[in-house]
Structures are given as structure tokens and as C-alpha cells.
Design an enzyme around this catalytic site. Structure first.
Site, PDB file in Angstrom:
ATOM      1  N   GLU A  70      42.085  42.782  46.022  1.00 57.98           N
ATOM      2  CA  GLU A  70      43.385  43.317  45.583  1.00 57.98           C
ATOM      3  C   GLU A  70      43.181  44.429  44.552  1.00 57.98           C
ATOM      4  OE1 GLU A  70      45.091  39.254  44.715  1.00 57.98           O
ATOM      5  OE2 GLU A  70      46.748  40.071  45.868  1.00 57.98           O
ATOM      6  N   GLU A  98      41.867  33.131  49.762  1.00 57.64           N
ATOM      7  CA  GLU A  98      43.098  32.433  49.379  1.00 57.64           C
ATOM      8  C   GLU A  98      43.565  31.519  50.509  1.00 57.64           C
ATOM      9  OE1 GLU A  98      42.492  35.623  48.950  1.00 57.64           O
ATOM     10  OE2 GLU A  98      43.425  36.417  47.130  1.00 57.64           O
TER      11      GLU A  98
HETATM   12  C1  1HE Z   1      34.079  31.445  39.643  1.00 61.94           C
HETATM   13  C2  1HE Z   1      34.684  32.198  40.668  1.00 61.94           C
HETATM   14  C3  1HE Z   1      36.106  32.246  40.692  1.00 61.94           C
HETATM   15  C4  1HE Z   1      32.546  32.313  40.928  1.00 61.94           C
HETATM   16  N1  1HE Z   1      36.782  31.589  39.737  1.00 61.94           N
HETATM   17  N2  1HE Z   1      34.795  30.787  38.730  1.00 61.94           N
HETATM   18  N3  1HE Z   1      37.908  33.589  44.852  1.00 61.94           N
HETATM   19  C5  1HE Z   1      37.112  32.833  45.617  1.00 61.94           C
HETATM   20  O1  1HE Z   1      37.518  31.886  46.256  1.00 61.94           O
HETATM   21  C6  1HE Z   1      35.662  33.196  45.602  1.00 61.94           C
HETATM   22  C7  1HE Z   1      34.882  32.116  44.881  1.00 61.94           C
HETATM   23  N4  1HE Z   1      33.503  32.530  44.613  1.00 61.94           N
HETATM   24  C8  1HE Z   1      32.539  32.534  45.551  1.00 61.94           C
HETATM   25  O2  1HE Z   1      32.765  32.332  46.732  1.00 61.94           O
HETATM   26  C9  1HE Z   1      31.146  32.804  45.061  1.00 61.94           C
HETATM   27  O3  1HE Z   1      31.088  32.492  43.683  1.00 61.94           O
HETATM   28  C10 1HE Z   1      30.682  34.271  45.253  1.00 61.94           C
HETATM   29  C11 1HE Z   1      30.466  34.547  46.755  1.00 61.94           C
HETATM   30  C12 1HE Z   1      31.655  35.272  44.677  1.00 61.94           C
HETATM   31  C13 1HE Z   1      29.339  34.484  44.501  1.00 61.94           C
HETATM   32  O4  1HE Z   1      28.408  33.486  44.898  1.00 61.94           O
HETATM   33  P1  1HE Z   1      27.124  33.215  43.980  1.00 61.94           P
HETATM   34  O5  1HE Z   1      26.273  32.210  44.696  1.00 61.94           O
HETATM   35  O6  1HE Z   1      26.506  34.513  43.582  1.00 61.94           O
HETATM   36  O7  1HE Z   1      27.683  32.588  42.590  1.00 61.94           O
HETATM   37  P2  1HE Z   1      28.203  31.085  42.304  1.00 61.94           P
HETATM   38  O8  1HE Z   1      27.027  30.226  41.996  1.00 61.94           O
HETATM   39  O9  1HE Z   1      29.132  30.609  43.359  1.00 61.94           O
HETATM   40  O10 1HE Z   1      29.091  31.323  40.985  1.00 61.94           O
HETATM   41  C14 1HE Z   1      28.502  31.580  39.723  1.00 61.94           C
HETATM   42  C15 1HE Z   1      29.466  31.059  38.672  1.00 61.94           C
HETATM   43  O11 1HE Z   1      30.681  31.786  38.755  1.00 61.94           O
HETATM   44  C16 1HE Z   1      29.829  29.589  38.920  1.00 61.94           C
HETATM   45  O12 1HE Z   1      30.099  29.028  37.658  1.00 61.94           O
HETATM   46  P3  1HE Z   1      28.974  28.148  36.881  1.00 61.94           P
HETATM   47  O13 1HE Z   1      29.618  27.787  35.578  1.00 61.94           O
HETATM   48  O14 1HE Z   1      28.700  26.982  37.788  1.00 61.94           O
HETATM   49  O15 1HE Z   1      27.767  29.049  36.749  1.00 61.94           O
HETATM   50  C17 1HE Z   1      31.135  29.690  39.682  1.00 61.94           C
HETATM   51  O16 1HE Z   1      31.951  28.544  39.537  1.00 61.94           O
HETATM   52  C18 1HE Z   1      31.767  30.892  38.986  1.00 61.94           C
HETATM   53  N5  1HE Z   1      32.756  31.544  39.845  1.00 61.94           N
HETATM   54  N6  1HE Z   1      33.719  32.728  41.450  1.00 61.94           N
HETATM   55  C19 1HE Z   1      36.131  30.869  38.792  1.00 61.94           C
HETATM   56  N7  1HE Z   1      36.780  32.966  41.596  1.00 61.94           N
HETATM   57  C20 1HE Z   1      46.204  37.101  41.927  1.00 61.94           C
HETATM   58  S1  1HE Z   1      45.944  35.953  43.111  1.00 61.94           S
HETATM   59  C21 1HE Z   1      44.305  36.152  43.673  1.00 61.94           C
HETATM   60  C22 1HE Z   1      43.879  34.902  44.345  1.00 61.94           C
HETATM   61  C23 1HE Z   1      42.394  34.832  44.522  1.00 61.94           C
HETATM   62  O17 1HE Z   1      41.663  35.695  44.153  1.00 61.94           O
HETATM   63  S2  1HE Z   1      41.827  33.433  45.304  1.00 61.94           S
HETATM   64  C24 1HE Z   1      40.168  33.777  45.641  1.00 61.94           C
HETATM   65  C25 1HE Z   1      39.285  33.303  44.548  1.00 61.94           C
END
Ligand code: 1HE
Length: 266
Positions: free
Chosen positions: A119, A139
């Protein structure tokens, strides 16, 4: 005043670095994959609302292996329905500040460009993707909906059918596919998105400011208008742009054989 706002934005993870006329804006929350918490999205808003006057173009990119993982999901559970509406509206304000700020904005993207990250990228005027980039709207699979203007902006790039498919099925487009369908306008080798964006920015900075204004503020509105309104808005914008001394000087230069000709691309 705006300096202290920019300093506060920097402490919340959005830095601004002027490279000549180009404002380089960096999301700096790599440990959380630049997930957009409330404070980060506010910092994006504040930065774009307070660009230095010397800025002619902006480039936004992300630190670490990913451009942006979208909404910070850890904050989602804490909101009720009413708070959710205001939260979504706060994203609209922030991303409007990107799209309708004083300068054209280029997103240099790599790694995850997902959810709210897509977005944000779609609020920019040009997207440059490196080969590592991938685009998704998770989402749909997280049981939620876009809330940062994605349902308005993403269909304008790729159409309603493709966005519906992305959200219903969790489909992920890789960088080459993303460029083919219109999520990005440029595809470059890994690690080169920022360089390419800066090169484009330098070129855009040489345009007449009113041309850049017409393209960022008038064109998207004209595209929304019924054709007969659009033609009138276009005529008004064209006449204002061509009446400026800068436009007249540029045309005179061409007629005198002193300006670059349009060349076929290599
Ligand atoms: C997060 C987030 C997040 C990572 N919110 N904490 N977005 C998503 O559904 C995408 C979610 N994220 C992922 O699928 C993956 O993290 C990635 C593909 C982006 C990256 O993967 P990777 O292996 O490099 O990293 P990771 O191990 O998954 O994440 C590293 C840390 O970032 C980990 O936290 P930690 O404390 O365990 O180290 C994750 O929890 C954290 N993290 N992404 C919170 N999104 C205005 S409305 C919009 C609506 C949306 O955007 S919904 C889609 C949300």
C-alpha cells in the site's frame, strides 16, 4: 519547527537524508522487517509533510533484507472496531501525504513488499524493484482487509481482478511478474533498486516543478473525472504549465537546436 518534527521521525525509525535535490527517506526497523507500527506510519506522515523546501523529488526505501512487511500485526489485536476505523483513516492521511505531497516519490523496493508495504509503495509515483522483490497482500489469509488505501490504489496499478486473486488465494508475484503486471515500472539486478531510483530522481529533479505538480496532483484527479470534466481540467493545467517562463524558455531552446532530442531507447 519542521527540523524537530524530522528529528522525532528519525527516532521513530524514518530518516531523511538530502542528496542534492533528492530527499532520501529510509524505513529503519529492519529487526521487524520495517513493519509499520503506529509510530512508524506517523513518522512517514510527518516526514512527507515536512520535506525541506530544497527537495524536488523523494526516494523511499527500507533498511535490511525487506522493503516493508506491512502493518505491525502485534498492534492489531489491541483495537476494537471503532478504533480500527480511525486507524485506517490515519494510514489514509499518511499515504496521502506521500502521494499528494510537494514532490514526486519513487519507491525503491526489495524483498517483501507486502500488505501495508505494498500500500505504501502504491502511494508512490514510480516503483523500482530489484530481483529479490516479491509482492503480496496477505491480509486475505490473515482474516482482515487492506486498510491503507490499497483497495483504491492497487486496482489502479493491476486491476480489480488481479488484486482480488492476490487476496483470495494469497498469490505472491515475484519481481519479474510484478514488473510485467504493473506493480513496478522498473526491474533491476539485486541490490540496485536504490541506485536506479536515485538516477531517475536526478532526472525528474530537472523537470519544471509545475510539470511535476501536474503529473502528481492533476493527472490522478483527471483520471478519476468523467471525460468532459477531465478535458477541461487538462486544458486548464496545460495552459497554466505552458504560460510559465520556464516552459517558454525550454521550448525556445529546443527550437534553437539547443535542447536534447527524443532518442530511441537502447
Ligand atoms: C512482524 C511483521 C509484521 C515481521 N508485524 N511483526 N504482513 C504480513 O502478514 C507479513 C508478515 N511477515 C512475513 O511474512 C515475514 O516476516 C517476511 C516475509 C516479511 C520476512 O520474513 P523473515 O523470515 O525475513 O523474517 P521473520 O523471522 O518472519 O520476522 C522477523 C521479525 O519481524 C519477527 O519478530 P521477532 O521478534 O520474532 O524477531 C517477526 O514477528 C517480525 N515481523 N513482519 C509484526 N507484519 C493498513 S492495513 C495493512 C494490513 C497489512 O499490512 S496485513 C499484512 C501484514
Amino acid at each position: 519547527m519542521s527540523n524537530s518534527i524530522l528529528e522525532r521521525a528519525a527516532t521513530h525509525g524514518v530518516t531523511l537524508d538530502m542528496q542534492g535535490p533528492v530527499a532520501v527517506i529510509t524505513l529503519r526497523r529492519p529487526g521487524k522487517r520495517n513493519a509499520l507500527s503506529d509510530s512508524l506510519i506517523e513518522a512517514v506522515r510527518d516526514t512527507f509533510q515536512n520535506l525541506p523546501e530544497s527537495a524536488r523529488v523523494a526516494v523511499i526505501h527500507g533498511e535490511g533484507d525487506h522493503f516493508c512487511a506491512g502493518l505491525d500485526l502485534s498492534e492489531l489485536n489491541e483495537r476494537d472496531a471503532g478504533q480500527g476505523v480511525f486507524h485506517s483513516r490515519s494510514w489514509h492521511v499518511a499515504l496521502d501525504a506521500v502521494q499528494y505531497g510537494p514532490v514526486p516519490v519513487i519507491a525503491a523496493v526489495h524483498g517483501a513488499v507486502v500488505g501495508g508495504g505494498l500500500e505504501l509503495a502504491s502511494a508512490c509515483h514510480i516503483r523500482v524493484a530489484d530481483e529479490s522483490a516479491f509482492f503480496a497482500l496477505p491480509e486475505g489469509t490473515r482474516g482482515i482487509f487492506v486498510g491503507g488505501g490499497g483497495s483504491v490504489r492497487v486496482p489502479k496499478l493491476i486491476g480489480v481482478a488481479r488484486m482480488t486473486d492476490m487476496m483470495l488465494t494469497g498469490r505472491v508475484y515475484n519481481a519479474a511478474e510484478g514488473e510485467r503486471i504493473g506493480l513496478a515500472q522498473y526491474l533491476v539486478p539485486g541490490g540496485k533498486a536504490l541506485d536506479k531510483a536515485l538516477e531517475l530522481a536526478q532526472r525528474i529533479a530537472t523537470n519544471a516543478p509545475l510539470t511535476n505538480f501536474a503529473l502528481t496532483h492533476a493527472l490522478p484527479r483527471i483520471a478519476e473525472q468523467p471525460a468532459d470534466h477531465g478535458y477541461l481540467t487538462e486544458a486548464l493545467m496545460a495552459s497554466i504549465a505552458q504560460s510559465t517562463p520556464e516552459a517558454k524558455a525550454r521550448v525556445r531552446e529546443f527550437l534553437a537546436g539547443k535542447a536534447a532530442k527524443v532518442q530511441n531507447s537502447k
